[in-house]
Design a protein around this motif. Sequence first.
Motif, PDB file in Angstrom:
ATOM      1  N   ARG A  74       0.819  -1.215   0.000  1.00  0.00           N
ATOM      2  CA  ARG A  74       0.000   0.000   0.000  1.00  0.00           C
ATOM      3  C   ARG A  74       0.851   1.262   0.000  1.00  0.00           C
ATOM      4  O   ARG A  74       0.340   2.372  -0.140  1.00  0.00           O
ATOM      5  CB  ARG A  74      -0.922   0.028   1.227  1.00  0.00           C
ATOM      6  N   GLY A  75       2.154   1.144   0.197  1.00  0.00           N
ATOM      7  CA  GLY A  75       3.034   2.315   0.195  1.00  0.00           C
ATOM      8  C   GLY A  75       2.852   3.224   1.389  1.00  0.00           C
ATOM      9  O   GLY A  75       3.202   4.401   1.327  1.00  0.00           O
ATOM     10  N   ARG A  76       2.327   2.700   2.490  1.00  0.00           N
ATOM     11  CA  ARG A  76       2.084   3.498   3.688  1.00  0.00           C
ATOM     12  C   ARG A  76       2.880   2.954   4.863  1.00  0.00           C
ATOM     13  O   ARG A  76       3.190   1.755   4.923  1.00  0.00           O
ATOM     14  CB  ARG A  76       0.600   3.508   4.059  1.00  0.00           C
ATOM     15  N   GLY A  77       3.160   3.837   5.797  1.00  0.00           N
ATOM     16  CA  GLY A  77       3.852   3.408   7.001  1.00  0.00           C
ATOM     17  C   GLY A  77       3.768   4.471   8.073  1.00  0.00           C
ATOM     18  O   GLY A  77       3.402   5.617   7.810  1.00  0.00           O
ATOM     19  N   MET A  78       4.099   4.075   9.286  1.00  0.00           N
ATOM     20  CA  MET A  78       4.149   5.025  10.395  1.00  0.00           C
ATOM     21  C   MET A  78       5.331   4.668  11.275  1.00  0.00           C
ATOM     22  O   MET A  78       5.762   3.506  11.334  1.00  0.00           O
ATOM     23  CB  MET A  78       2.832   5.028  11.185  1.00  0.00           C
ATOM     24  N   GLY A  79       5.874   5.686  11.953  1.00  0.00           N
ATOM     25  CA  GLY A  79       7.038   5.463  12.796  1.00  0.00           C
ATOM     26  C   GLY A  79       7.089   6.457  13.938  1.00  0.00           C
ATOM     27  O   GLY A  79       6.451   7.517  13.894  1.00  0.00           O
TER      28      GLY A  79
END
Length: 219
Positions: A56-61
Amino acid sequence: MHELVRLLVLLGAAGIILTVAGAVAIWRADEGRRIRRGLKIILKGDLHGYLVAGGRGRGMGFNFTSNQVGVAWDYGAWGLVYRLDELVGAEVIADGVIVGRTHRGETRRALDSLGGAEHRVALRLVFDDLAKPEFVLDLWLPADETRRGAFTAAEALEECNRWLARIEALFRRPMAPRPAPQVAAPSTPSPTPVVPPSPEALEPPELIEDQAEEDEAPF
């Protein structure tokens, strides 16, 4: 003969160089690495924990040095940064139903079952922000069955449950108070300097000599 050997050596060296360059390009183009690089740029520092929604080309950090959380779209090409105290909740969504959640000031509702899902498994982050109040990571969709390295539905639910526990632990950490807004004090106009009049200005005007003689002359 020597020319042939030299040609074979050059061809072998070129093949090795192309193979290494291709491997490096594939390594750098890996979705997880691209999103991680993008999050580091967004947060302007190292990542102390991150999650990628593969395919999905998404991420969080998170960056606990600056107490910020970053979210990224388009394989890390752009994203948003929130303060940690703006993260107010997280929810696990399976087939359109919230099956687990944690919110500030509430007890975590852990998942009752990790048996899987049929249509979707997602982790939803909730922020105290009017413009972008949520960020959703789809960790499993039916199309992922054919994607190499993807979560299964059960694995996605297990990963969501782990992140609920991590975020709940984050909520228990003492947070630094938000800085009070700086209100500019009203500017006080500086007094206009008053110049005292000169002694000459205070004396009565003298009669002009010619005018005085004219007054004394008879009619």
